[in-house]
Design a protein around this motif. Structure first.
Motif, PDB file in Angstrom:
ATOM      1  N   GLN A 183       2.272   7.095   7.221  1.00 44.28           N
ATOM      2  CA  GLN A 183       1.788   6.030   7.870  1.00 44.28           C
ATOM      3  C   GLN A 183       3.030   4.562   7.205  1.00 44.28           C
ATOM      4  O   GLN A 183       3.479   5.004   6.283  1.00 44.28           O
ATOM      5  N   SER A 184       3.376   3.859   7.534  1.00 46.61           N
ATOM      6  CA  SER A 184       4.220   2.696   7.712  1.00 46.61           C
ATOM      7  C   SER A 184       3.717   1.905   6.507  1.00 46.61           C
ATOM      8  O   SER A 184       2.452   1.406   6.162  1.00 46.61           O
ATOM      9  N   ALA A 227       2.065   4.658   1.747  1.00 47.17           N
ATOM     10  CA  ALA A 227       1.449   5.473   2.351  1.00 47.17           C
ATOM     11  C   ALA A 227       2.250   6.829   2.484  1.00 47.17           C
ATOM     12  O   ALA A 227       2.826   6.781   3.354  1.00 47.17           O
ATOM     13  N   TYR A 265      -9.452   8.743  -3.711  1.00 49.54           N
ATOM     14  CA  TYR A 265      -8.231   9.423  -2.574  1.00 49.54           C
ATOM     15  C   TYR A 265      -8.749  11.087  -2.605  1.00 49.54           C
ATOM     16  O   TYR A 265      -7.473  11.512  -2.093  1.00 49.54           O
ATOM     17  N   GLN A 273      -9.257  14.128  -0.800  1.00 54.20           N
ATOM     18  CA  GLN A 273      -9.448  14.754   0.393  1.00 54.20           C
ATOM     19  C   GLN A 273      -9.622  16.092   0.202  1.00 54.20           C
ATOM     20  O   GLN A 273      -9.349  16.838  -0.796  1.00 54.20           O
ATOM     21  N   PRO A 303      -8.670  -0.232   0.944  1.00 53.99           N
ATOM     22  CA  PRO A 303      -9.328   1.240   1.877  1.00 53.99           C
ATOM     23  C   PRO A 303     -10.800   1.485   0.955  1.00 53.99           C
ATOM     24  O   PRO A 303     -10.695   1.129  -0.302  1.00 53.99           O
ATOM     25  N   PRO A 317      -3.005   9.122  -0.166  1.00 56.09           N
ATOM     26  CA  PRO A 317      -3.404   8.419   1.263  1.00 56.09           C
ATOM     27  C   PRO A 317      -2.312   7.988   2.725  1.00 56.09           C
ATOM     28  O   PRO A 317      -1.460   6.820   1.701  1.00 56.09           O
ATOM     29  N   ASN A 318      -3.011   7.538   3.428  1.00 57.81           N
ATOM     30  CA  ASN A 318      -2.096   7.536   4.193  1.00 57.81           C
ATOM     31  C   ASN A 318      -0.957   7.683   5.113  1.00 57.81           C
ATOM     32  O   ASN A 318       0.142   7.029   5.682  1.00 57.81           O
ATOM     33  N   GLU A 319      -0.615   8.967   4.907  1.00 53.45           N
ATOM     34  CA  GLU A 319       0.309  10.175   4.591  1.00 53.45           C
ATOM     35  C   GLU A 319       1.314   9.811   6.052  1.00 53.45           C
ATOM     36  O   GLU A 319       0.283   9.321   7.362  1.00 53.45           O
ATOM     37  N   ARG A 366       0.724  -1.055   0.066  1.00 58.77           N
ATOM     38  CA  ARG A 366       0.273  -0.486  -0.126  1.00 58.77           C
ATOM     39  C   ARG A 366       0.263   0.893   0.175  1.00 58.77           C
ATOM     40  O   ARG A 366       1.510   1.080   0.750  1.00 58.77           O
TER      41      ARG A 366
END
Length: 338
Positions: free
Chosen positions: A238-239, A126, A264, A266, A253, A234-236, A124
């Motif tokens: 995060q691992s 991230a 995506y 935002q 997701p 997405p998921n900026e 994914r």
């Protein structure tokens, strides 16, 4: 960099890159037919046509804005892996190949499997920083084979894949130093386009650019992923995660299941704050003890004499009684309420 701002149109760059990919694929096939005319039909190779499916599908995705279309994504990733697998098998079956040649072909196959998994979302995305770590790690390994020269590994295709992974995400105008990354990627992409067109045309007649241009192209292709640095991902922060359900869409997701047009997406700003930097936008002076950026009171104080000290307006207004103002206790007429 203000001069380049008018060219900072990702849709335009995507279309130009698509046309260049089509041109490169077309000239490769045309070159094969020219050789057949010169030296006989025995030079026909079905593999030459098969190998060009990768740039053609990539060009269609960029031209038609099919970044989130499942069929197109699977087609590109599948063509990328299958063509590299065919190259590996042909290298091994060619008859006593050099160890470095087999190693280079094997490494290229492994790297394409990795970039295909990242492109499909099995790994994914991230955040932009993690994205650059992944793609530059892959391109760095390919660069070692390119620089020393251990074997033939195409760095160009990894640069294109790196751009395609994030091309469909929402664009936000980067400010300050972040804009430098975007312009660096634009310059690298522009040079890649020029180099590809010249190289393809000259290659038709077995005239090749000097080696200096190969290394310059390599350096600037490494800048191409920076073109999409100003995308909301997405998921900026995060691992990275493995999600094999992304192949079927079962465990993807929620943002992956949205329509292509707004996938995506935002909100660009919230409460007059830039979500990319956390800095206020259009700062205004406070009025009536309220912060105009958030709408929240500043230094709230208890009410006095039924008046709101923050606004100066009365609270719970009541009718006057005995000619006295019930809000202040003061007489209403000059006679003192008598």
């Amino acid at each position: 960099m203000g001069v380049l701002e008018k060219y900072r149109d990702h849709n335009l760059i995507a279309k130009l890159l698509a046309y260049v990919l089509f041109f490169d694929a077309g000239t490769s096939i045309l070159k094969m037919f020219i050789n057949m005319i010169r030296w006989g039909s025995g030079l026909f190779s079905i593999f030459t046509i098969i190998y060009q499916t990768v740039p053609v599908i990539a060009g269609l995705i960029l031209l038609l804005n099919k970044h989130h279309d499942k069929i197109f994504k699977l087609s590109f990733a599948g063509a990328l892996v299958v063509t590299r697998l065919i190259m590996l098998i042909r290298t091994i079956a060619s008859g006593n190949p050099a160890v470095t040649t087999v190693l280079a072909s094997f490494v290229q196959f492994i790297l394409t499997v990795g970039i295909a998994a990242y492109y499909l979302g099995v790994i994914r995305p991230a955040g932009r920083k993690n994205h650059l770590i992944v793609v530059y790690g892959i391109m760095g390994i390919a660069a070692i084979f390119f620089i020393f020269p251990i074997g033939s590994i195409s760095v160009d295709i990894f640069g294109i894949c790196a751009v395609m992974v994030l091309y469909g995400y929402q664009e936000t105008r980067a400010q300050g130093n972040q804009a430098m990354y975007v312009y660096g990627g634009m310059i690298g992409t522009a040079y890649y386009m020029v180099y590809t067109v010249l190289g393809s045309l000259l290659g038709l007649f077995y005239v090749y650019l000097p080696g200096f241009f190969n290394y310059t192209n390599f350096v600037l292709v490494m800048l191409m992923p920076l073109l999409v640095y100003d995308r909301i991902v997405p998921n900026e922060g995060q691992s990275l995660m493995l999600d094999f359900g992304a192949l079927t869409g079962a465990s993807a997701p929620a943002q992956y299941a949205q329509p292509m047009q707004n996938a995506y997406q935002q909100p660009m700003q919230q409460n007059n704050f830039d979500p990319m930097t956390g800095q206020p936008i259009n700062v205004q002076p406070q009025q009536n003890n309220f912060d105009p950026m958030t709408g929240q009171p500043i230094n709230a104080q208890p009410q006095q004499n039924n008046f709101d000290p923050m606004t100066g307006q009365p609270i719970n207004v009541q009718p006057q009684q005995n000619k006295f103002d019930p809000m202040t206790g003061k007489p209403i007429d000059p006679n003192g309420g008598q």
